[in-house]
Design a protein around this motif. Structure first.
Motif, PDB file in Angstrom:
ATOM      1  N   UNK A 143      -6.747  -6.777  10.748  1.00 16.18           N
ATOM      2  CA  UNK A 143      -6.268  -6.804   9.362  1.00 16.18           C
ATOM      3  C   UNK A 143      -6.766  -5.566   8.625  1.00 16.18           C
ATOM      4  N   UNK A 144      -8.056  -5.293   8.741  1.00 16.04           N
ATOM      5  CA  UNK A 144      -8.656  -4.146   8.052  1.00 16.04           C
ATOM      6  C   UNK A 144      -7.992  -2.851   8.505  1.00 16.04           C
ATOM      7  N   UNK A 145      -7.723  -2.736   9.792  1.00 18.25           N
ATOM      8  CA  UNK A 145      -7.086  -1.526  10.317  1.00 18.25           C
ATOM      9  C   UNK A 145      -5.712  -1.287   9.695  1.00 18.25           C
ATOM     10  N   UNK A 146      -5.044  -2.343   9.258  1.00 21.81           N
ATOM     11  CA  UNK A 146      -3.725  -2.215   8.658  1.00 21.81           C
ATOM     12  C   UNK A 146      -3.737  -1.937   7.162  1.00 21.81           C
ATOM     13  N   UNK A 147      -4.917  -1.859   6.577  1.00 16.94           N
ATOM     14  CA  UNK A 147      -5.040  -1.634   5.138  1.00 16.94           C
ATOM     15  C   UNK A 147      -5.175  -0.133   4.861  1.00 16.94           C
ATOM     16  N   UNK A 148      -4.419   0.357   3.902  1.00 19.02           N
ATOM     17  CA  UNK A 148      -4.481   1.783   3.553  1.00 19.02           C
ATOM     18  C   UNK A 148      -5.773   2.152   2.822  1.00 19.02           C
ATOM     19  N   UNK A 149      -6.193   1.332   1.893  1.00 15.32           N
ATOM     20  CA  UNK A 149      -7.395   1.630   1.094  1.00 15.32           C
ATOM     21  C   UNK A 149      -8.567   0.797   1.601  1.00 15.32           C
ATOM     22  N   UNK A 150      -9.127   1.210   2.728  1.00 16.07           N
ATOM     23  CA  UNK A 150     -10.199   0.447   3.386  1.00 16.07           C
ATOM     24  C   UNK A 150     -11.439   0.297   2.511  1.00 16.07           C
ATOM     25  N   UNK A 151     -11.615   1.175   1.546  1.00 13.80           N
ATOM     26  CA  UNK A 151     -12.752   1.074   0.634  1.00 13.80           C
ATOM     27  C   UNK A 151     -12.629  -0.134  -0.287  1.00 13.80           C
TER      28      UNK A 151
END
Length: 143
Positions: free
Chosen positions: A26-34
């Motif tokens: 899921x995290x890998x698919x997020x653009x704004x990981x911050x």
């Protein structure tokens, strides 16, 4: 300034996030990981199959897969179920299968000392038991 926290899940079958690899996907698919973090839930971890008796090993595994810096919150609760049950049934502190001693390994973990911890335990006879549970935790805490 918004941060979204993904919560670890028990793996009931109708959800994702039952293991650290699923959360990483899921995290890998997020653009704004911050803007994304993780909330560990002790009942959910237990019910998903993570052995909290070996919490340092669980944390090391999380760190290798996701990164410990992503842990932003912890839900503290016991479980009515044995490990790997995949059921998600919260229990009051020290009254379930995880037990107070094991929960204290999570609460007193030096690596997570600045991470907020929130009680997420069931009411008893219609009343929130949080005052008594906090007193119990403080009476045995090393911090």
């Amino acid at each position: 300034n918004i941060m979204i926290l993904l919560e670890t899940m028990a793996g009931k079958g109708s959800e994702i996030g039952r293991c650290f690899n699923e959360l990483k996907s899921i995290i890998d698919g997020v653009n704004h990981k911050e803007r994304i973090g993780v909330c560990l839930d002790t009942c959910h971890l237990n019910d998903a199959g993570y052995d909290l008796n070996n919490f340092n090993e669980v944390l090391d595994t999380f760190d290798k897969i996701i990164g410990i810096e992503k842990i932003k919150c912890i839900h503290i609760n016991d479980s009515k179920n044995p490990i790997s049950s995949h059921k998600d049934r919260h229990e009051n502190i020290g009254k379930g299968t995880i037990g107070l001693d094991t929960l204290m390994k999570v609460i007193d973990c030096d690596k997570l000392k600045d991470v907020p911890k929130i009680l997420e335990t069931p009411y008893i006879d219609g009343n929130a038991p949080y005052k008594e549970e906090i007193e119990l935790i403080r009476s045995v805490s090393k911090q």
